[in-house]
Design a protein around this motif. Structure first.
Motif, short mmCIF file in Angstrom:
data_model
loop_
_atom_site.label_atom_id
_atom_site.label_comp_id
_atom_site.label_asym_id
_atom_site.label_seq_id
_atom_site.Cartn_x
_atom_site.Cartn_y
_atom_site.Cartn_z
N SER A 14 5.42 0.13 -3.73
CA SER A 14 4.97 0.12 -2.34
C SER A 14 6.01 -0.53 -1.42
CB SER A 14 3.63 -0.60 -2.21
OG SER A 14 2.58 0.23 -2.67
N ILE A 60 -0.49 0.86 1.48
CA ILE A 60 0.81 1.52 1.64
C ILE A 60 0.88 2.75 0.75
CG2 ILE A 60 3.29 1.32 1.14
CD1 ILE A 60 3.03 -1.66 1.95
N ASN A 61 0.42 2.58 -0.47
CA ASN A 61 0.47 3.70 -1.42
C ASN A 61 -0.39 4.87 -0.94
OD1 ASN A 61 1.24 4.74 -4.12
ND2 ASN A 61 -0.96 4.65 -4.47
N ASN A 65 8.59 2.05 -0.60
CA ASN A 65 8.00 3.06 0.27
C ASN A 65 7.82 2.54 1.70
OD1 ASN A 65 7.83 5.34 -1.35
ND2 ASN A 65 5.96 4.63 -2.35
N VAL A 109 -0.55 -3.45 -0.60
CA VAL A 109 0.16 -2.63 -1.59
C VAL A 109 -0.61 -1.33 -1.83
CG1 VAL A 109 0.75 -2.47 -4.05
CG2 VAL A 109 1.38 -4.51 -2.74
N GLY A 136 4.38 7.98 -3.98
CA GLY A 136 3.62 6.82 -4.46
C GLY A 136 3.02 7.02 -5.83
#
Length: 436
Positions: free
Chosen positions: A219, A293-294, A222, A290, A258
Motif C-alpha cells: 500500500s 489504499i488497497n 501504491n 493500508v 494491489g
C-alpha cells in the motif's frame, strides 16, 4: 511416525502431500465429501503448480497418502496438523474460528487418554493457542500437547514453500513437543532451514505480523504511485532506486492494482481487530488506511477505464486479462481483477474476461460476466483492454497482433509489467499506475 492432517483445503491438501513426500504415512480428513473424493483420486481440487504430481505419486504408487471423511481414521496418528480455514467473520473484521474450534472438539474427544502432539498451522488471532490447549487437556487429558507451527505459503509456490521453507517457527510449551517437530522436519532442518523456537503468542503473531507488514509495503508504494501520477514521476524507477537500500529491499514494491486473495486482506483486518480487543488498537490504526489504499486501487482502474472511452463505459466492450488474484493460481477470493471486472459490468459495460486457469472458478463467482477461451477472443472488438493479473502469457502478447482484433487501441496496465514502449510503438494508448 504417522501423521494426520485435519482440513484438506488449500493449506491442508498441500501440507498432506508434502508430509507424504517427506516420508510419512499421512491421512487427510475433511467433511467435504467431494473434495475428499477428488484428492483420493490423486487430483487437486484447485490449481497449484506441482501439487497434482505429488498427489498421484503418494495416493498411488507410494501408498503413503490417503484421504477420508471419517474422523476416526486419525485416531492412531502420532502428530495431528490442524489446517482449518479461519475466514473473516460475517459482519465483522475478526477471524472466524468456528471451524477450527469444532475440529479441536472432535479431535480432543477421539484422543482421550492418548499421547499425541497436535500442531496448529492455521492463521489465528494471538491467544487462540492457549484456549485450544486448555480445551484439548479437558477433552483428552495431559498426554495431548498443542504446538503452533504457522504456515508461510505463497499461492503458486506452495509445494516449494512446504518442502523447502525459508524458516520454521515452533511455538511450544515443552522440550518434548519441540523434539517431535524436529523429527517431523528433520530433512528440512538438515538442508539448512533456520528454526525459531518460541512460545505460543510469538508463533501466532509471526504470521499475522508478516502479512500486515507486506500489506503495508504494497500500500505504501501504491500511495507513492498516486503522487507519481500527479507529478510525472515514474514509480517503477523510484521503486528500483529505493529497493537498492538493503534496509528496504525491492520485493513487494511493485505498484499496481494491489493485493487480494483469501489470506492477506482478511489477516490484516483480523490483526487490527485483535490488537483493538487487547487494548493496543491505537498503534495499529494505520492498518485501516493500508486496507483503504488497497481498495482504492480498484476504483482508480475503473475510473481510468471510463476516462479512456470518453467518460462512460455503458455499452462499451471491455476486455479483462486475468481473473485470479495473482498468477499461478485459480484463487478468485477477494480478487482485485474480478472486482474491477464486476464493477464495470454493474455500470453497463460489456465485460469479457480471460484467465489461463481461473475462468471456471471466476464464472461461478461472477456469472454476470462473459468468459472467453483466449486473450484474443476476449479482446475482439474491445474499446479498452485491462491487464489485471500478471500472467506470463499476457506479458508475451504481441501488441501489434492484438491491435488487429480490438475496436480501439486503449490498454490499462494495472500491474505495470507490460513493455510500455513496445505497446506505444504499436500505436496503443498505454496507461499504467504511477508511470509516465
Amino acid at each position: 511416525m504417522r501423521v494426520s492432517v485435519i482440513g484438506t483445503g488449500y493449506l491442508g491438501a498441500v501440507h498432506a502431500a508434502g508430509m507424504a513426500e517427506l516420508g510419512f504415512d499421512v491421512v487427510g480428513v475433511d467433511v467435504d465429501e467431494s473434495r475428499v473424493a477428488t484428492l483420493q483420486e490423486g487430483r487437486a481440487p484447485f490449481y497449484e503448480p506441482d501439487l497434482e504430481p505429488l498427489l498421484r505419486k503418494h495416493v498411488g504408487s507410494s501408498g503413503r497418502l490417503r484421504f477420508s471423511t471419517d474422523f476416526a481414521t486419525v485416531r492412531d496418528a502420532d502428530v495431528h496438523f490442524l489446517c482449518i480455514g479461519t475466514p473473516q467473520r460475517s459482519g465483522s473484521t475478526a477471524a472466524d474460528l468456528t471451524y477450527l474450534e469444532a475440529a479441536v472438539e472432535t479431535l480432543g474427544t477421539l484422543l482421550a487418554g492418548r499421547t499425541a502432539v497436535v500442531v496448529g498451522k492455521s492463521t489465528v488471532p494471538v491467544g487462540t493457542a492457549d484456549v485450544l490447549q486448555a480445551r484439548l487437556t479437558e477433552l483428552a487429558g495431559p498426554g495431548v500437547e498443542l504446538a503452533w507451527n504457522p504456515e508461510f505459503l505463497r499461492e503458486g509456490y506452495a509445494v516449494e514453500d512446504t518442502l523447502r521453507p525459508d524458516r520454521l517457527v515452533f511455538g511450544v510449551r515443552s522440550p518434548d513437543a519441540e523434539a517431535t517437530l524436529r523429527r517431523v522436519y528433520a530433512e528440512t532442518i538438515e538442508s539448512g532451514t533456520p528454526v525459531i523456537v518460541t512460545g505460543y503468542a510469538t508463533a501466532e503473531l509471526v504470521k499475522t505480523s508478516a502479512n500486515a507488514f507486506l500489506a503495508t509495503k504494497i500500500s505504501f508504494i501504491n500511495a507513492v504511485s498516486d503522487l507519481c501520477d500527479v507529478t510525472g514521476a515514474d514509480v517503477t524507477t523510484l521503486a528500483d532506486a529505493i529497493g537498492l537500500d538493503a534496509r528496504i529491499g525491492r520485493r513487494f514494491l511493485n505498484a499496481g492494482l494491489g493485493f487480494g486473495g483469501g489470506c492477506l486482506p482478511k489477516d490484516v483486518r483480523a490483526f487490527r481487530t485483535r490488537a483493538e480487543e487487547l487494548g493496543a488498537g491505537a498503534s495499529f490504526r494505520f492498518l485501516d488506511e493500508v486496507d483503504q489504499i488497497n481498495l482504492r486501487r480498484r476504483d482508480k482502474v475503473v475510473g481510468l477505464a471510463h476516462e479512456l472511452v470518453g467518460g462512460d463505459v455503458r455499452g462499451r466492450r471491455i476486455a479483462v486479462l486475468g481473473a485470479s488474484f495473482k498468477p499461478h493460481s485459480d484463487d478468485v477470493r477477494d480478487s482485485p481483477a474480478l472486482d474491477v471486472a464486476t464493477q464495470l459490468a454493474l455500470v453497463g459495460a460489456d465485460v469479457h474476461v480471460y484467465d489461463p486457469v481461473a475462468n471456471g472458478v471466476a464464472a461461478a463467482a461472477a456469472p454476470q460476466l462473459s468468459f472467453d477461451k483466449s486473450a484474443f477472443e476476449a479482446c475482439r472488438g474491445a474499446d479498452v483492454v485491462l491487464h489485471l493479473t500478471e500472467w506470463p502469457e499476457f506479458r508475451a502478447v504481441d501488441p501489434a497482433a492484438l491491435a488487429e482484433v480490438v475496436g480501439e487501441l486503449n490498454v490499462i496496465d494495472a500491474r505495470n509489467c507490460l513493455d510500455r514502449d513496445r505497446w506505444r510503438g504499436a500505436g496503443w494508448t498505454y496507461r499504467g499506475l504511477g508511470v509516465a
